[in-house]
Write a protein that holds these residues in place. Sequence first.
Motif, mmCIF file in Angstrom:
data_model
loop_
_atom_site.group_PDB
_atom_site.id
_atom_site.type_symbol
_atom_site.label_atom_id
_atom_site.label_comp_id
_atom_site.label_asym_id
_atom_site.label_seq_id
_atom_site.Cartn_x
_atom_site.Cartn_y
_atom_site.Cartn_z
ATOM 1 N N ALA A 1 0.798 -1.225 0.000
ATOM 2 C CA ALA A 1 0.000 0.000 0.000
ATOM 3 C C ALA A 1 0.837 1.286 0.000
ATOM 4 C CB ALA A 1 -0.931 0.006 1.199
ATOM 5 N N PHE A 2 2.089 1.198 0.482
ATOM 6 C CA PHE A 2 2.896 2.423 0.599
ATOM 7 C C PHE A 2 3.932 2.569 -0.515
ATOM 8 C CE2 PHE A 2 1.564 1.370 4.991
ATOM 9 C CZ PHE A 2 0.705 2.451 5.168
ATOM 10 N N LYS A 3 3.862 1.688 -1.501
ATOM 11 C CA LYS A 3 4.880 1.724 -2.547
ATOM 12 C C LYS A 3 4.664 2.848 -3.564
ATOM 13 C CE LYS A 3 6.706 -2.850 -1.877
ATOM 14 N NZ LYS A 3 6.854 -4.233 -2.345
ATOM 15 N N GLN B 1 -4.670 5.886 -3.421
ATOM 16 C CA GLN B 1 -3.592 4.885 -3.348
ATOM 17 C C GLN B 1 -3.783 3.968 -2.139
ATOM 18 O OE1 GLN B 1 -1.115 4.175 -5.331
ATOM 19 N NE2 GLN B 1 -1.064 5.916 -6.723
ATOM 20 N N LEU B 2 -4.177 4.582 -1.011
ATOM 21 C CA LEU B 2 -4.285 3.802 0.221
ATOM 22 C C LEU B 2 -5.550 2.940 0.266
ATOM 23 C CD1 LEU B 2 -3.085 6.578 2.687
ATOM 24 C CD2 LEU B 2 -1.802 4.541 2.020
ATOM 25 N N PRO C 1 -6.128 -5.045 -3.497
ATOM 26 C CA PRO C 1 -6.335 -6.192 -4.375
ATOM 27 C C PRO C 1 -7.674 -6.866 -4.062
ATOM 28 C CG PRO C 1 -4.197 -6.308 -3.276
ATOM 29 C CD PRO C 1 -4.950 -5.195 -2.648
ATOM 30 N N ARG C 2 -8.284 -7.444 -5.071
ATOM 31 C CA ARG C 2 -9.586 -8.088 -4.949
ATOM 32 C C ARG C 2 -9.650 -9.097 -3.788
ATOM 33 N NH1 ARG C 2 -12.249 -11.211 -10.071
ATOM 34 N NH2 ARG C 2 -13.563 -12.635 -8.863
ATOM 35 N N ILE C 3 -8.548 -9.803 -3.561
ATOM 36 C CA ILE C 3 -8.521 -10.840 -2.521
ATOM 37 C C ILE C 3 -8.857 -10.284 -1.130
ATOM 38 C CG2 ILE C 3 -5.998 -10.630 -2.128
ATOM 39 C CD1 ILE C 3 -7.812 -13.973 -2.066
ATOM 40 N N VAL C 4 -8.536 -9.012 -0.904
ATOM 41 C CA VAL C 4 -8.809 -8.398 0.407
ATOM 42 C C VAL C 4 -10.318 -8.360 0.643
ATOM 43 C CG1 VAL C 4 -8.508 -6.334 1.828
ATOM 44 C CG2 VAL C 4 -6.664 -7.076 0.312
ATOM 45 N N MET C 5 -11.072 -7.986 -0.380
ATOM 46 C CA MET C 5 -12.541 -7.945 -0.264
ATOM 47 C C MET C 5 -13.081 -9.374 -0.153
ATOM 48 S SD MET C 5 -12.896 -4.814 -0.268
ATOM 49 C CE MET C 5 -11.721 -3.510 -0.633
ATOM 50 N N GLU C 6 -12.471 -10.283 -0.898
ATOM 51 C CA GLU C 6 -12.958 -11.667 -0.880
ATOM 52 C C GLU C 6 -12.748 -12.338 0.482
ATOM 53 O OE1 GLU C 6 -12.495 -12.604 -5.649
ATOM 54 O OE2 GLU C 6 -10.929 -13.272 -4.277
ATOM 55 N N MET C 7 -11.787 -11.876 1.230
ATOM 56 C CA MET C 7 -11.506 -12.451 2.551
ATOM 57 C C MET C 7 -12.425 -11.887 3.635
ATOM 58 S SD MET C 7 -9.246 -14.774 2.776
ATOM 59 C CE MET C 7 -9.115 -15.591 1.211
ATOM 60 N N LEU C 8 -13.110 -10.802 3.311
ATOM 61 C CA LEU C 8 -13.925 -10.110 4.319
ATOM 62 C C LEU C 8 -14.936 -11.019 5.026
ATOM 63 C CD1 LEU C 8 -14.150 -7.377 5.594
ATOM 64 C CD2 LEU C 8 -15.668 -6.648 3.752
ATOM 65 N N PRO C 9 -15.698 -11.852 4.313
ATOM 66 C CA PRO C 9 -16.644 -12.738 5.017
ATOM 67 C C PRO C 9 -15.952 -13.637 6.040
ATOM 68 C CG PRO C 9 -17.036 -12.779 2.661
ATOM 69 C CD PRO C 9 -15.785 -11.987 2.861
ATOM 70 N N ARG C 10 -14.771 -14.132 5.700
ATOM 71 C CA ARG C 10 -14.051 -15.029 6.631
ATOM 72 C C ARG C 10 -13.583 -14.293 7.873
ATOM 73 N NH1 ARG C 10 -10.052 -19.363 4.194
ATOM 74 N NH2 ARG C 10 -9.900 -19.672 6.435
ATOM 75 N N VAL D 1 -5.844 -16.791 6.259
ATOM 76 C CA VAL D 1 -6.347 -15.486 5.804
ATOM 77 C C VAL D 1 -5.195 -14.495 5.680
ATOM 78 C CG1 VAL D 1 -7.837 -13.548 6.444
ATOM 79 C CG2 VAL D 1 -8.642 -15.896 6.760
ATOM 80 N N ILE D 2 -4.292 -14.516 6.666
ATOM 81 C CA ILE D 2 -3.140 -13.611 6.624
ATOM 82 C C ILE D 2 -2.283 -13.905 5.392
ATOM 83 C CG2 ILE D 2 -1.009 -12.898 7.791
ATOM 84 C CD1 ILE D 2 -2.427 -13.554 10.443
ATOM 85 N N ALA D 3 -2.113 -15.200 5.102
ATOM 86 C CA ALA D 3 -1.305 -15.578 3.938
ATOM 87 C C ALA D 3 -1.928 -15.030 2.655
ATOM 88 C CB ALA D 3 -1.166 -17.090 3.872
ATOM 89 N N ALA D 4 -3.254 -15.068 2.571
ATOM 90 C CA ALA D 4 -3.939 -14.563 1.379
ATOM 91 C C ALA D 4 -3.889 -13.036 1.313
ATOM 92 C CB ALA D 4 -5.381 -15.043 1.368
ATOM 93 N N LEU D 5 -4.002 -12.399 2.488
ATOM 94 C CA LEU D 5 -4.032 -10.926 2.541
ATOM 95 C C LEU D 5 -2.651 -10.311 2.381
ATOM 96 C CD1 LEU D 5 -6.393 -10.364 5.602
ATOM 97 C CD2 LEU D 5 -6.930 -9.899 3.222
ATOM 98 N N LYS D 6 -1.623 -11.084 2.617
ATOM 99 C CA LYS D 6 -0.240 -10.588 2.714
ATOM 100 C C LYS D 6 -0.217 -9.475 3.756
ATOM 101 C CE LYS D 6 1.226 -12.360 -1.635
ATOM 102 N NZ LYS D 6 0.051 -12.290 -2.523
ATOM 103 N N ASP D 7 0.166 -8.260 3.386
ATOM 104 C CA ASP D 7 0.232 -7.237 4.430
ATOM 105 C C ASP D 7 -0.970 -6.291 4.404
ATOM 106 O OD1 ASP D 7 0.963 -5.886 2.140
ATOM 107 O OD2 ASP D 7 3.090 -6.000 2.611
ATOM 108 N N ASP D 8 -2.001 -6.634 3.642
ATOM 109 C CA ASP D 8 -3.179 -5.758 3.552
ATOM 110 C C ASP D 8 -4.196 -6.032 4.645
ATOM 111 O OD1 ASP D 8 -3.096 -3.830 1.344
ATOM 112 O OD2 ASP D 8 -2.646 -5.596 0.139
ATOM 113 N N THR D 9 -3.821 -5.802 5.892
ATOM 114 C CA THR D 9 -4.716 -6.142 6.998
ATOM 115 C C THR D 9 -5.178 -4.904 7.766
ATOM 116 O OG1 THR D 9 -2.834 -6.446 8.478
ATOM 117 C CG2 THR D 9 -3.592 -8.384 7.304
#
Length: 321
Positions: A59-61, A192-193, A197-206, A231-239
């Motif tokens: 997110a900060f790149k 920017q912030l 990535p789509r996966i972040v929204m997809e993880m929301l229900p979990r 979930v963390i593995a899928a989100l990487k650092d987008d938590t």
Amino acid sequence: MEVSIAQSAKLLDGASRIVLTTHVHPDGDALGSLLALYSFLILEGKNVRMILDDEVPRAFKFLEGWEKIEKPGTLVETVDLLVVLDASDAERIGEVKKAIKAPILNLDHHISNVKFADYWFVDSQAAATGEIIFKLFKTVKAKVTDKMAEALFTAIATDCGFFRYANTSAQTLSFAAELVELGAKPQLISEQLDTKPRIVMEMLPRVIETLEILEFGQSGNIASIVLEREVIAALKDDTDGFINYPRNIDGVEIAIMFKEVDANCVRVSLRSRTVDVSKLALSFGGGGHARAAGCTVNEPLANAKAVIFKAAREYMAKGLS
Ligand code: 5GP
Ligand code: MN
Ligand code: MN
């Protein structure tokens, strides 16, 4: 020794080889402050490097210069000054503490700061370390480029929830206005912030599925969510934004996010409406601000949840009665 901003500027001026660092799990304030100060010192002709014992989150790149941030090496290096930004204790900078030998100047705004440095300037009224860096620039009449303004606006805005949290002061807002005049673009920065990535929204229900609310009536409720390992593995650092879900529930006094790092390690984020959660975090070896703090518990998830819930509950009962 406690120093003023002017004395901090003198220390920087008197050093020629300087290393800048900030805390692990870096946030917008950590990276924005680091990159802005780096740009200033480069323009001053200093031999300066940025060393961080962690990755730069995706997110900060967008911030200029992030790719110049190095990892600590294995050999010990001696320099004139190590500047530690936005970190309240030495553990927060990880291996940099061992890799760099130098007097330490600590510029920080955490109320839990343990004054570990040789020289420290700690202003817990500042909403962000970015405010302190901007004050330093004003003190030395630095030329603030648009990229430096962007980094500082990011630092300040992210630490005060884009001017919504209790740490937002008149100074926060007026510094932000000045930074916009200097070229920071709030709309571009928040875009920017906020874009994930789509996966972040997809993880929301979990994540929402893990919501628990412990009800304590008058003294307010405790709400928590868990980010499991998968979930963390899928989100990487987008938590980052997830803590806001328990936090924004009506009647919640303390919100907690448990991040299961591995089988025996849980990162804990704490947010509150009124009680000082920095003390709660400090009692587990962490730290932070009155209304946003964190710690690490080296226990399996179930145990970590139990000890934190118990402590939070006792703390609330004590703090509010
Ligand atoms: P977060 O929950 O966003 O990771 O952290 C909230 C605040 O608490 C931040 O200001 C952060 O610097 C501080 N914080 C989080 N974890 C720790 C920790 O383990 N030690 C210390 N000293 N501060 C922490
Ligand atoms: Mn920070
Ligand atoms: Mn900060």
